[in-house]
Design a protein around this motif. Structure first.
Motif, PDB file in Angstrom:
ATOM      1  N   ARG A 104      82.334   2.583  35.039  1.00 23.18           N
ATOM      2  CA  ARG A 104      83.327   2.674  33.811  1.00 23.18           C
ATOM      3  C   ARG A 104      84.411   3.780  34.247  1.00 23.18           C
ATOM      4  NH1 ARG A 104      81.788   0.591  29.058  1.00 23.18           N
ATOM      5  NH2 ARG A 104      80.011  -0.731  29.250  1.00 23.18           N
ATOM      6  N   TRP A 105      83.912   4.976  35.087  1.00 18.14           N
ATOM      7  CA  TRP A 105      84.720   6.119  35.258  1.00 18.14           C
ATOM      8  C   TRP A 105      84.681   6.152  36.872  1.00 18.14           C
ATOM      9  CZ3 TRP A 105      81.844   6.115  30.599  1.00 18.14           C
ATOM     10  CH2 TRP A 105      82.553   6.084  29.439  1.00 18.14           C
ATOM     11  N   ALA A 106      85.682   6.433  37.288  1.00 15.70           N
ATOM     12  CA  ALA A 106      85.843   6.510  38.870  1.00 15.70           C
ATOM     13  C   ALA A 106      85.241   7.974  39.263  1.00 15.70           C
ATOM     14  CB  ALA A 106      87.453   6.475  39.431  1.00 15.70           C
ATOM     15  N   ASP A 107      85.334   8.883  38.478  1.00 14.76           N
ATOM     16  CA  ASP A 107      84.894  10.180  38.995  1.00 14.76           C
ATOM     17  C   ASP A 107      84.884  11.004  37.662  1.00 14.76           C
ATOM     18  OD1 ASP A 107      87.381  11.084  38.239  1.00 14.76           O
ATOM     19  OD2 ASP A 107      88.155  10.651  40.415  1.00 14.76           O
ATOM     20  N   ARG A 108      84.270  12.253  37.693  1.00 18.05           N
ATOM     21  CA  ARG A 108      84.042  13.157  36.846  1.00 18.05           C
ATOM     22  C   ARG A 108      85.621  13.655  36.019  1.00 18.05           C
ATOM     23  NH1 ARG A 108      84.568  18.579  37.749  1.00 18.05           N
ATOM     24  NH2 ARG A 108      83.363  19.827  36.356  1.00 18.05           N
ATOM     25  N   GLU A 109      86.298  13.909  36.611  1.00 16.19           N
ATOM     26  CA  GLU A 109      87.811  14.192  36.102  1.00 16.19           C
ATOM     27  C   GLU A 109      88.199  13.066  35.256  1.00 16.19           C
ATOM     28  OE1 GLU A 109      86.941  15.253  39.143  1.00 16.19           O
ATOM     29  OE2 GLU A 109      86.631  17.255  38.180  1.00 16.19           O
ATOM     30  N   THR A 110      88.072  11.858  35.497  1.00 18.01           N
ATOM     31  CA  THR A 110      88.495  10.880  34.684  1.00 18.01           C
ATOM     32  C   THR A 110      87.756  10.498  33.304  1.00 18.01           C
ATOM     33  OG1 THR A 110      88.900   9.762  36.760  1.00 18.01           O
ATOM     34  CG2 THR A 110      89.250   8.373  34.749  1.00 18.01           C
ATOM     35  N   LEU A 111      86.204  10.992  33.454  1.00 20.43           N
ATOM     36  CA  LEU A 111      85.543  10.774  32.376  1.00 20.43           C
ATOM     37  C   LEU A 111      85.838  11.898  31.498  1.00 20.43           C
ATOM     38  CD1 LEU A 111      82.883  10.207  31.004  1.00 20.43           C
ATOM     39  CD2 LEU A 111      81.743  11.642  32.642  1.00 20.43           C
ATOM     40  N   ILE A 112      86.031  13.279  32.156  1.00 18.13           N
ATOM     41  CA  ILE A 112      86.320  14.493  31.166  1.00 18.13           C
ATOM     42  C   ILE A 112      87.818  14.100  30.291  1.00 18.13           C
ATOM     43  CG2 ILE A 112      87.020  16.797  31.231  1.00 18.13           C
ATOM     44  CD1 ILE A 112      84.886  17.153  33.451  1.00 18.13           C
ATOM     45  N   ALA A 113      88.664  13.401  31.091  1.00 21.19           N
ATOM     46  CA  ALA A 113      90.108  13.364  30.689  1.00 21.19           C
ATOM     47  C   ALA A 113      90.066  12.176  29.467  1.00 21.19           C
ATOM     48  CB  ALA A 113      90.971  12.693  31.591  1.00 21.19           C
ATOM     49  N   ASP A 114      89.163  11.280  29.799  1.00 18.23           N
ATOM     50  CA  ASP A 114      89.080  10.257  28.718  1.00 18.23           C
ATOM     51  C   ASP A 114      88.150  10.861  27.528  1.00 18.23           C
ATOM     52  OD1 ASP A 114      90.314   7.864  29.790  1.00 18.23           O
ATOM     53  OD2 ASP A 114      88.323   6.753  29.687  1.00 18.23           O
ATOM     54  N   ALA A 115      87.209  11.649  27.538  1.00 16.84           N
ATOM     55  CA  ALA A 115      86.427  12.110  26.530  1.00 16.84           C
ATOM     56  C   ALA A 115      87.426  13.125  25.750  1.00 16.84           C
ATOM     57  CB  ALA A 115      85.342  12.966  27.081  1.00 16.84           C
ATOM     58  N   LEU A 116      88.075  13.700  26.405  1.00 18.85           N
ATOM     59  CA  LEU A 116      89.199  14.665  25.715  1.00 18.85           C
ATOM     60  C   LEU A 116      90.298  13.732  24.859  1.00 18.85           C
ATOM     61  CD1 LEU A 116      89.248  17.733  28.077  1.00 18.85           C
ATOM     62  CD2 LEU A 116      88.197  17.733  25.926  1.00 18.85           C
ATOM     63  N   THR A 117      90.888  13.123  25.590  1.00 18.94           N
ATOM     64  CA  THR A 117      91.878  12.334  25.135  1.00 18.94           C
ATOM     65  C   THR A 117      91.519  11.465  23.985  1.00 18.94           C
ATOM     66  OG1 THR A 117      92.948  11.892  27.315  1.00 18.94           O
ATOM     67  CG2 THR A 117      93.758  10.619  25.877  1.00 18.94           C
ATOM     68  N   GLU A 118      90.603  10.821  24.033  1.00 18.30           N
ATOM     69  CA  GLU A 118      89.980   9.865  22.841  1.00 18.30           C
ATOM     70  C   GLU A 118      89.737  10.609  21.628  1.00 18.30           C
ATOM     71  OE1 GLU A 118      87.854   6.343  23.655  1.00 18.30           O
ATOM     72  OE2 GLU A 118      88.949   5.715  25.236  1.00 18.30           O
ATOM     73  N   ARG A 119      88.563  11.433  22.079  1.00 21.40           N
ATOM     74  CA  ARG A 119      88.076  12.157  20.965  1.00 21.40           C
ATOM     75  C   ARG A 119      88.929  13.208  20.378  1.00 21.40           C
ATOM     76  NH1 ARG A 119      82.696   9.922  20.035  1.00 21.40           N
ATOM     77  NH2 ARG A 119      82.595  12.030  18.850  1.00 21.40           N
ATOM     78  N   MET A 171      92.602  22.761  16.390  1.00 21.89           N
ATOM     79  CA  MET A 171      92.219  23.386  17.438  1.00 21.89           C
ATOM     80  C   MET A 171      91.556  24.871  17.604  1.00 21.89           C
ATOM     81  SD  MET A 171      93.774  21.703  20.100  1.00 21.89           S
ATOM     82  CE  MET A 171      94.222  22.576  21.309  1.00 21.89           C
ATOM     83  N   THR A 172      91.550  25.204  16.202  1.00 17.59           N
ATOM     84  CA  THR A 172      90.452  26.502  15.769  1.00 17.59           C
ATOM     85  C   THR A 172      89.150  25.952  15.548  1.00 17.59           C
ATOM     86  OG1 THR A 172      91.265  26.307  13.713  1.00 17.59           O
ATOM     87  CG2 THR A 172      92.398  27.929  15.186  1.00 17.59           C
ATOM     88  N   GLY A 173      88.739  24.518  15.653  1.00 13.57           N
ATOM     89  CA  GLY A 173      87.383  24.156  15.208  1.00 13.57           C
ATOM     90  C   GLY A 173      86.533  23.816  16.544  1.00 13.57           C
ATOM     91  N   ARG A 174      85.429  23.387  16.781  1.00 18.10           N
ATOM     92  CA  ARG A 174      84.538  23.318  17.748  1.00 18.10           C
ATOM     93  C   ARG A 174      85.244  22.388  18.871  1.00 18.10           C
ATOM     94  NH1 ARG A 174      81.531  18.544  19.026  1.00 18.10           N
ATOM     95  NH2 ARG A 174      79.898  18.921  20.546  1.00 18.10           N
ATOM     96  N   ILE A 175      85.843  21.167  18.441  1.00 18.43           N
ATOM     97  CA  ILE A 175      86.485  20.356  19.604  1.00 18.43           C
ATOM     98  C   ILE A 175      87.664  21.182  20.084  1.00 18.43           C
ATOM     99  CG2 ILE A 175      88.130  18.389  19.871  1.00 18.43           C
ATOM    100  CD1 ILE A 175      85.341  17.662  19.498  1.00 18.43           C
ATOM    101  N   ILE A 231      96.032  14.511  28.147  1.00 15.47           N
ATOM    102  CA  ILE A 231      95.580  14.871  26.995  1.00 15.47           C
ATOM    103  C   ILE A 231      96.900  15.181  25.915  1.00 15.47           C
ATOM    104  CG2 ILE A 231      94.636  16.530  25.492  1.00 15.47           C
ATOM    105  CD1 ILE A 231      92.520  16.892  27.899  1.00 15.47           C
ATOM    106  N   PHE A 232      97.556  16.026  26.520  1.00 14.01           N
ATOM    107  CA  PHE A 232      98.893  16.236  25.662  1.00 14.01           C
ATOM    108  C   PHE A 232      99.887  15.085  25.547  1.00 14.01           C
ATOM    109  CE2 PHE A 232     102.978  18.360  24.850  1.00 14.01           C
ATOM    110  CZ  PHE A 232     102.679  19.266  23.867  1.00 14.01           C
ATOM    111  N   ALA A 233     100.071  14.504  26.315  1.00  4.29           N
ATOM    112  CA  ALA A 233     100.974  13.298  26.054  1.00  4.29           C
ATOM    113  C   ALA A 233     100.571  12.095  25.255  1.00  4.29           C
ATOM    114  CB  ALA A 233     101.074  12.513  27.678  1.00  4.29           C
ATOM    115  N   ASP A 234      98.980  12.041  25.427  1.00  3.67           N
ATOM    116  CA  ASP A 234      98.418  11.334  24.426  1.00  3.67           C
ATOM    117  C   ASP A 234      98.662  11.771  22.981  1.00  3.67           C
ATOM    118  OD1 ASP A 234      96.438   8.827  24.167  1.00  3.67           O
ATOM    119  OD2 ASP A 234      95.468  10.138  22.989  1.00  3.67           O
TER     120      ASP A 234
END
Lengths: 196, 196
Positions: B55-70, B98-102, B124-127
């Motif tokens: 589902r994810w080409a690499d580690r960076e894509t996975l991290i970006a997806d996790a941060l973007t969606e969640r 931004m001051t919480g856990r996430i 993340i920012f653009a999203d």
């Protein structure tokens, strides 16, 4: 660089300070924040390591001083006689400096995840803001902005979108972006947003 | 966490996606960006590593997806019926998240000096900005803001001082700071600064 043999070795006075700070910036540019050592800074400045430690308590203080003095001093403060052109010039100067050599050094240091850099980052930013405060104070005296406009909040608002591009989004720092940052800060100031 | 033996192993569908993204965020919080591995994310999510790589080409894509969606999904979009209260709520919600856990996870990742994170940071920012655009579009339709106000530029202006505190100066994200960010962006929008 070694000091010349025909002069007394660099050891005291403002020349030492300038030489050490310049060497620190060059080391930051060449090896980066994490790898910078006081040994290498001292060697490059042509002074003994103890000379550095006599003036700076540690590596972090040295780096913060180098960035604060050399960087903030590097951004010219406009005085065009009107707040709109002053703010526009300031935003453009900030943008130009942050995309040059010194800007890249600041950026690299700012993006370092070393926890000790937090205080340096805060100091660099606070110092820059304070240096620009007279520009706002002049505009208040000329009656262009509401009395009691907080200079720090206004300059901060101008700088925020520029730093956002630099540090977060990585978008190019165009002249249009600089002008928009200046115009937005000015509109907010005129509306009294920065009056406490 | 291993999948239960009474159910088919997690392997397909949106449940896998959600489990892997949640595991990625937890790993980011616990070990940080640099130390995160796909192996450990897979183990925590109870899936095989190849399931992740399908589902994810690499580690960076996975991290970006996790941060973007969640992360972006985590910030509620206000709809109070008026632009001034909408923007103020948005700034306060952003500040609170931004001051919480996430928020701390996002911040740590944003401050990482790993070059691969640049693209994730931009995404993340653009999203986030795009998710907030409807708020501005509604205000334009209600006639509260100039026609053709660029929603992206307005939301960006609101977010910039908040990110500046988080990423550069480290100052506390107070309600007053959030309200000032909202008021400044609104004043600039009303003055037409965000009309291209």
């Amino acid at each position: 660089m070694e000091s010349g043999v025909t002069q007394p070795p660099i050891g005291r006075g403002p020349k030492v300070r300038a030489a050490v700070l310049a060497a620190t910036l060059t080391e930051l540019a060449e090896v980066g924040y994490a790898a910078l050592t006081v040994d290498n800074v001292a060697r490059r400045a042509g002074v003994h390591k103890t000379t550095v430690y006599r003036r700076w308590a540690d590596r972090e203080t040295l780096i913060a001083d180098a960035l604060t003095e050399r960087v903030a001093a590097d951004i010219p403060l406009p005085d065009t006689g009107a707040i709109d052109t002053d703010l526009r010039e300031l935003a453009r100067n900030l943008t130009a400096r942050m995309t040059g050599r010194i800007g890249r050094i600041v950026l690299t240091t700012m993006l370092s995840d070393a926890p000790e850099i937090t205080e340096a980052r805060r100091r660099i930013f606070a110092d820059r803001i304070l240096r620009a405060a007279p520009l706002v104070e002049r505009a208040v005296r000329r009656g262009e902005l509401p009395a009691d406009t907080d200079p720090v909040e206004l300059i901060r608002a101008l700088a925020a979108p520029i730093y956002l591009r630099l540090v977060v989004t990585g978008e190019p720092l165009t002249t249009a972006a600089a002008d928009r940052a200046a115009a937005a800060a000015l509109a907010a100031a005129r509306a009294g947003v920065f009056v406490p």
